[in-house]
Design a protein around this motif. Structure first.
Motif, PDB file in Angstrom:
ATOM      1  N   PHE A  56      52.773   5.002 -14.423  1.00 14.19           N
ATOM      2  CA  PHE A  56      51.792   5.866 -13.748  1.00 14.19           C
ATOM      3  C   PHE A  56      50.890   6.462 -14.824  1.00 14.19           C
ATOM      4  O   PHE A  56      51.272   6.520 -15.995  1.00 14.19           O
ATOM      5  CB  PHE A  56      52.479   6.983 -12.943  1.00 14.19           C
ATOM      6  N   ALA A  57      49.704   6.876 -14.395  1.00 11.85           N
ATOM      7  CA  ALA A  57      48.777   7.524 -15.336  1.00 11.85           C
ATOM      8  C   ALA A  57      48.484   8.935 -14.841  1.00 11.85           C
ATOM      9  O   ALA A  57      48.341   9.159 -13.636  1.00 11.85           O
ATOM     10  CB  ALA A  57      47.477   6.729 -15.418  1.00 11.85           C
ATOM     11  N   ALA A  58      48.402   9.867 -15.768  1.00  8.18           N
ATOM     12  CA  ALA A  58      47.922  11.207 -15.414  1.00  8.18           C
ATOM     13  C   ALA A  58      46.407  11.085 -15.398  1.00  8.18           C
ATOM     14  O   ALA A  58      45.775  10.981 -16.451  1.00  8.18           O
ATOM     15  CB  ALA A  58      48.389  12.210 -16.453  1.00  8.18           C
ATOM     16  N   ASN A  59      45.849  11.023 -14.211  1.00  6.95           N
ATOM     17  CA  ASN A  59      44.411  10.725 -14.150  1.00  6.95           C
ATOM     18  C   ASN A  59      43.638  11.729 -13.320  1.00  6.95           C
ATOM     19  O   ASN A  59      44.213  12.548 -12.601  1.00  6.95           O
ATOM     20  CB  ASN A  59      44.160   9.291 -13.650  1.00  6.95           C
ATOM     21  N   GLN A  60      42.335  11.664 -13.463  1.00  4.74           N
ATOM     22  CA  GLN A  60      41.440  12.548 -12.714  1.00  4.74           C
ATOM     23  C   GLN A  60      40.305  11.699 -12.157  1.00  4.74           C
ATOM     24  O   GLN A  60      39.632  10.993 -12.920  1.00  4.74           O
ATOM     25  CB  GLN A  60      40.892  13.633 -13.649  1.00  4.74           C
ATOM     26  N   HIS A  61      40.127  11.756 -10.829  1.00  2.00           N
ATOM     27  CA  HIS A  61      39.027  11.005 -10.208  1.00  2.00           C
ATOM     28  C   HIS A  61      37.772  11.870 -10.223  1.00  2.00           C
ATOM     29  O   HIS A  61      37.823  13.044  -9.882  1.00  2.00           O
ATOM     30  CB  HIS A  61      39.375  10.653  -8.750  1.00  2.00           C
ATOM     31  N   ILE A  62      36.670  11.267 -10.605  1.00  2.00           N
ATOM     32  CA  ILE A  62      35.393  11.991 -10.604  1.00  2.00           C
ATOM     33  C   ILE A  62      34.395  11.133  -9.829  1.00  2.00           C
ATOM     34  O   ILE A  62      34.237   9.949 -10.110  1.00  2.00           O
ATOM     35  CB  ILE A  62      34.895  12.220 -12.055  1.00  2.00           C
ATOM     36  N   ASN A  63      33.747  11.736  -8.833  1.00  2.00           N
ATOM     37  CA  ASN A  63      32.782  11.004  -8.004  1.00  2.00           C
ATOM     38  C   ASN A  63      31.420  11.687  -8.160  1.00  2.00           C
ATOM     39  O   ASN A  63      31.122  12.635  -7.441  1.00  2.00           O
ATOM     40  CB  ASN A  63      33.226  11.024  -6.530  1.00  2.00           C
ATOM     41  N   PRO A  64      30.586  11.199  -9.094  1.00  2.00           N
ATOM     42  CA  PRO A  64      29.360  11.930  -9.426  1.00  2.00           C
ATOM     43  C   PRO A  64      28.377  12.065  -8.254  1.00  2.00           C
ATOM     44  O   PRO A  64      27.644  13.036  -8.187  1.00  2.00           O
ATOM     45  CB  PRO A  64      28.732  11.104 -10.548  1.00  2.00           C
ATOM     46  N   THR A  65      28.338  11.078  -7.374  1.00  2.00           N
ATOM     47  CA  THR A  65      27.419  11.182  -6.223  1.00  2.00           C
ATOM     48  C   THR A  65      27.996  10.421  -5.036  1.00  2.00           C
ATOM     49  O   THR A  65      28.723   9.438  -5.212  1.00  2.00           O
ATOM     50  CB  THR A  65      26.019  10.611  -6.560  1.00  2.00           C
ATOM     51  N   ASN A  66      27.668  10.900  -3.839  1.00  2.00           N
ATOM     52  CA  ASN A  66      28.038  10.122  -2.648  1.00  2.00           C
ATOM     53  C   ASN A  66      26.800   9.513  -1.985  1.00  2.00           C
ATOM     54  O   ASN A  66      26.889   8.949  -0.896  1.00  2.00           O
ATOM     55  CB  ASN A  66      28.843  10.969  -1.652  1.00  2.00           C
ATOM     56  N   VAL A  67      25.651   9.657  -2.649  1.00  2.00           N
ATOM     57  CA  VAL A  67      24.421   9.067  -2.104  1.00  2.00           C
ATOM     58  C   VAL A  67      24.472   7.562  -2.367  1.00  2.00           C
ATOM     59  O   VAL A  67      24.750   7.131  -3.483  1.00  2.00           O
ATOM     60  CB  VAL A  67      23.175   9.692  -2.771  1.00  2.00           C
ATOM     61  N   CYS A  68      24.228   6.786  -1.321  1.00  2.58           N
ATOM     62  CA  CYS A  68      24.419   5.346  -1.465  1.00  2.58           C
ATOM     63  C   CYS A  68      23.418   4.575  -0.615  1.00  2.58           C
ATOM     64  O   CYS A  68      23.293   4.826   0.587  1.00  2.58           O
ATOM     65  CB  CYS A  68      25.853   4.979  -1.050  1.00  2.58           C
ATOM     66  N   VAL A  69      22.738   3.627  -1.260  1.00  2.00           N
ATOM     67  CA  VAL A  69      21.738   2.833  -0.540  1.00  2.00           C
ATOM     68  C   VAL A  69      22.395   1.915   0.502  1.00  2.00           C
ATOM     69  O   VAL A  69      21.713   1.394   1.383  1.00  2.00           O
ATOM     70  CB  VAL A  69      20.857   1.998  -1.493  1.00  2.00           C
ATOM     71  N   PHE A 111      39.991   9.136 -16.920  1.00  5.59           N
ATOM     72  CA  PHE A 111      39.007   9.528 -15.908  1.00  5.59           C
ATOM     73  C   PHE A 111      38.680   8.279 -15.108  1.00  5.59           C
ATOM     74  O   PHE A 111      38.363   7.233 -15.686  1.00  5.59           O
ATOM     75  CB  PHE A 111      37.718  10.049 -16.551  1.00  5.59           C
ATOM     76  N   HIS A 112      38.749   8.395 -13.781  1.00  3.36           N
ATOM     77  CA  HIS A 112      38.408   7.281 -12.887  1.00  3.36           C
ATOM     78  C   HIS A 112      37.086   7.690 -12.235  1.00  3.36           C
ATOM     79  O   HIS A 112      37.053   8.582 -11.396  1.00  3.36           O
ATOM     80  CB  HIS A 112      39.540   7.127 -11.856  1.00  3.36           C
ATOM     81  N   ILE A 113      35.992   7.042 -12.637  1.00  3.84           N
ATOM     82  CA  ILE A 113      34.659   7.508 -12.223  1.00  3.84           C
ATOM     83  C   ILE A 113      33.982   6.458 -11.344  1.00  3.84           C
ATOM     84  O   ILE A 113      33.667   5.352 -11.808  1.00  3.84           O
ATOM     85  CB  ILE A 113      33.781   7.796 -13.462  1.00  3.84           C
ATOM     86  N   VAL A 114      33.794   6.791 -10.075  1.00  2.00           N
ATOM     87  CA  VAL A 114      33.075   5.893  -9.159  1.00  2.00           C
ATOM     88  C   VAL A 114      32.255   6.732  -8.189  1.00  2.00           C
ATOM     89  O   VAL A 114      32.551   7.896  -7.951  1.00  2.00           O
ATOM     90  CB  VAL A 114      34.031   4.981  -8.324  1.00  2.00           C
ATOM     91  N   GLY A 115      31.224   6.120  -7.625  1.00  2.00           N
ATOM     92  CA  GLY A 115      30.404   6.857  -6.658  1.00  2.00           C
ATOM     93  C   GLY A 115      29.526   5.905  -5.874  1.00  2.00           C
ATOM     94  O   GLY A 115      29.749   4.688  -5.869  1.00  2.00           O
ATOM     95  N   GLY A 116      28.521   6.483  -5.222  1.00  7.67           N
ATOM     96  CA  GLY A 116      27.610   5.671  -4.416  1.00  7.67           C
ATOM     97  C   GLY A 116      26.545   4.998  -5.275  1.00  7.67           C
ATOM     98  O   GLY A 116      26.426   5.272  -6.474  1.00  7.67           O
ATOM     99  N   LEU A 117      25.775   4.121  -4.624  1.00  7.62           N
ATOM    100  CA  LEU A 117      24.651   3.450  -5.304  1.00  7.62           C
ATOM    101  C   LEU A 117      23.412   4.310  -5.093  1.00  7.62           C
ATOM    102  O   LEU A 117      22.677   4.135  -4.124  1.00  7.62           O
ATOM    103  CB  LEU A 117      24.417   2.058  -4.724  1.00  7.62           C
ATOM    104  N   ALA A 147      32.170  -2.998  -9.858  1.00  9.37           N
ATOM    105  CA  ALA A 147      31.245  -4.125 -10.053  1.00  9.37           C
ATOM    106  C   ALA A 147      29.969  -3.912  -9.236  1.00  9.37           C
ATOM    107  O   ALA A 147      28.870  -4.314  -9.656  1.00  9.37           O
ATOM    108  CB  ALA A 147      31.929  -5.419  -9.624  1.00  9.37           C
ATOM    109  N   VAL A 148      30.104  -3.268  -8.089  1.00 12.68           N
ATOM    110  CA  VAL A 148      28.951  -3.051  -7.210  1.00 12.68           C
ATOM    111  C   VAL A 148      27.970  -2.080  -7.872  1.00 12.68           C
ATOM    112  O   VAL A 148      26.751  -2.285  -7.853  1.00 12.68           O
ATOM    113  CB  VAL A 148      29.424  -2.485  -5.845  1.00 12.68           C
ATOM    114  N   GLU A 149      28.507  -1.031  -8.489  1.00 12.51           N
ATOM    115  CA  GLU A 149      27.647  -0.066  -9.181  1.00 12.51           C
ATOM    116  C   GLU A 149      27.003  -0.712 -10.415  1.00 12.51           C
ATOM    117  O   GLU A 149      25.834  -0.465 -10.717  1.00 12.51           O
ATOM    118  CB  GLU A 149      28.468   1.169  -9.595  1.00 12.51           C
ATOM    119  N   VAL A 150      27.765  -1.525 -11.122  1.00 19.11           N
ATOM    120  CA  VAL A 150      27.225  -2.191 -12.319  1.00 19.11           C
ATOM    121  C   VAL A 150      26.056  -3.101 -11.920  1.00 19.11           C
ATOM    122  O   VAL A 150      24.980  -3.071 -12.530  1.00 19.11           O
ATOM    123  CB  VAL A 150      28.331  -3.005 -13.036  1.00 19.11           C
TER     124      VAL A 150
END
Ligand code: V47
Length: 415
Positions: A56-69, A111-117, A147-150
């Motif tokens: 397991f990992a001691a992790n923190q999810h960060i979602n910078p934006t939920n705005v998504c095209v 840090f697990h960082i994902v969000g909208g496009l 991959a979608v954000e990239v």
């Protein structure tokens, strides 16, 4: 090992011999209701690789934006918003850094960082974020951008996917998360995520990342409109890329949640769309078909900590970490906690008769727990965050006029 379902007998023999399973074997497993045989096979294949260790990992999810095209076309998603829609938010870099500062008081390693496009957030914003996080938290690894954000950033910057990935790597990104894969079947994708990059394109981004020495995770979203054939073909496509590159670290089956999204409404589902049996079967069959995948992770926010705990004897050797705070599935009605304390994770793993191992984002061992005694505070590290942090965080977000964060579950008693 004997199978109650005679259709599984040849598969049992193959797994015992360590032989690769075929598409037909995958279909037979998904169609069978002999859950215990499937689970024992998943466990056998996992033990062969990982023994009794559960990471397991001691992790923190960060979602910078939920705005998504893709807000209006990814009909399974409850997280995305249009730029001016109620509840839309985009964090400034200062806000992201302030949220990440919780890592100073906690044993955070990832840090697990994902969000909208977001149509206007540029690559520079993300690169500055990664550099700033690395500078502030040099010991925390960054797993960032699906991959979608990239692909989206490459498109709006008129750069190649390779150039975006190279820049992310130079700015401190260690690995890519596995989101956005959904299910590769063009028919299912046309229904649930019409405008999202195709399965081939998703695989191509990961191939490119692996070529640059950036390992990644992979996922499959199940429990919506996909067929059993779709599931098997998706897993075989992941297996084929792994044969080619060896760059995947972990496979994570993701259970669809139907609340507050168009698809759930169309299907007439609320609450949960999958069953405990299907959740466990997806873990075991993933482990069995993906014979070249080092790790299979169970994502407790989606299937509950208790199903995840059982998943540890169905083929999983990795339990999603502290998370702090899960938002994507909670927007879709997940009733699970938004985080688990470090000690709760150790207890879940030990309770399954397994050996907990804290890892970093690249599966290097951070800590083992031979000396860990439940209930002896001096024998265990401080939990990742207390409820106070979340209360302060929500108060701050609301004072800023931001969207209301989802209500915490009863686990931390914060409400
Ligand atoms: O791609 C979105 C899923 C994914 C819903 O790499 C939904 O370690 C269920 O990929 N119901 C993002 N699922 C999350 C993800 C992930 C999670 C944990 C660990 C890792 C890792 C990756 O969430 C999306 C999509 O498949 N998702 N909406 C929903 N309503």
């Amino acid at each position: 090992m004997s199978a109650r379902d005679p259709a599984l007998a040849p598969i049992v023999a193959k797994v015992e011999r360590g032989e690769r399973l075929t598409r037909d074997d995958g279909l037979a497993l998904f169609h069978s209701s002999d859950l215990l045989t499937i689970g024992r096979l998943g466990d056998l294949a996992n033990r062969h690789r990982n023994g009794d260790r559960v990471y397991f990992a001691a992790n923190q999810h960060i979602n910078p934006t939920n705005v998504c095209v893709l807000r209006n076309t990814c009909v399974f998603c409850s997280f995305a918003r249009m730029p001016r829609e109620e509840g839309a938010y985009t964090r400034s870099l200062e806000e992201v850094f302030a949220e990440a500062d919780a890592a100073h008081d906690n044993p955070t390693r990832e840090f697990h960082i994902v969000g909208g496009l977001h149509p206007k957030l540029r690559l520079a914003y993300y690169l500055e974020m990664f550099r700033g996080l690395k500078q502030r938290h040099p010991d925390v690894q960054i797993k960032a951008l699906t991959a979608v954000e990239v692909a989206h950033l490459a498109r709006i910057e008129h750069l190649s996917v390779r150039e975006v990935l190279q820049a992310m790597k130079e700015a401190g990104v260690t690995s890519l998360p596995g989101g956005g894969a959904e299910v590769f079947s063009p028919a299912a994708r046309a229904t649930i995520a019409d405008k999202k990059l195709t399965g081939e394109e998703w695989l191509a981004v990961h191939r490119e990342a692996h070529g640059l020495g950036i390992p990644s995770n992979c996922t499959m979203l199940y429990g919506h409109v996909e067929t059993m054939e779709d599931r098997v073909d998706h897993l075989l496509a992941l297996r084929a890329l792994q044969d080619e590159t060896g760059g995947f670290l972990t496979y994570i089956p993701l259970a669809y949640h139907p609340d507050h999204n168009e698809l759930g409404e169309a299907l007439g589902r609320t609450g949960t769309a999958t069953s405990g049996c299907d959740d466990l079967k997806n873990i075991a069959v993933g482990r069995l078909l993906l014979d070249n995948m080092p790790h299979v992770k169970t994502h407790w926010p989606m299937v509950t900590p208790f199903i995840s705990q059982i998943g540890l004897t169905f083929g999983c050797d990795d339990l999603e970490g502290t998370v702090v705070f899960e938002r994507v599935y909670h927007e879709a009605g997940a009733g699970t906690p938004m985080w688990l304390a470090y000690d709760q994770i150790i207890e879940l793993i030990r309770g399954a008769g397994k050996v907990p191992v804290e890892r970093d984002a690249l599966y290097q061992v951070v800590r083992t727990f031979e000396d860990w005694v439940p209930g002896r505070s001096n024998a265990r590290p401080k939990g990742p965050v207390g409820p106070t942090f979340e209360i302060q965080h929500r108060a701050r977000a609301q004072a800023r006029g931001g969207r209301k964060l989802p209500v915490l579950s009863a686990v931390d008693g914060a409400e």
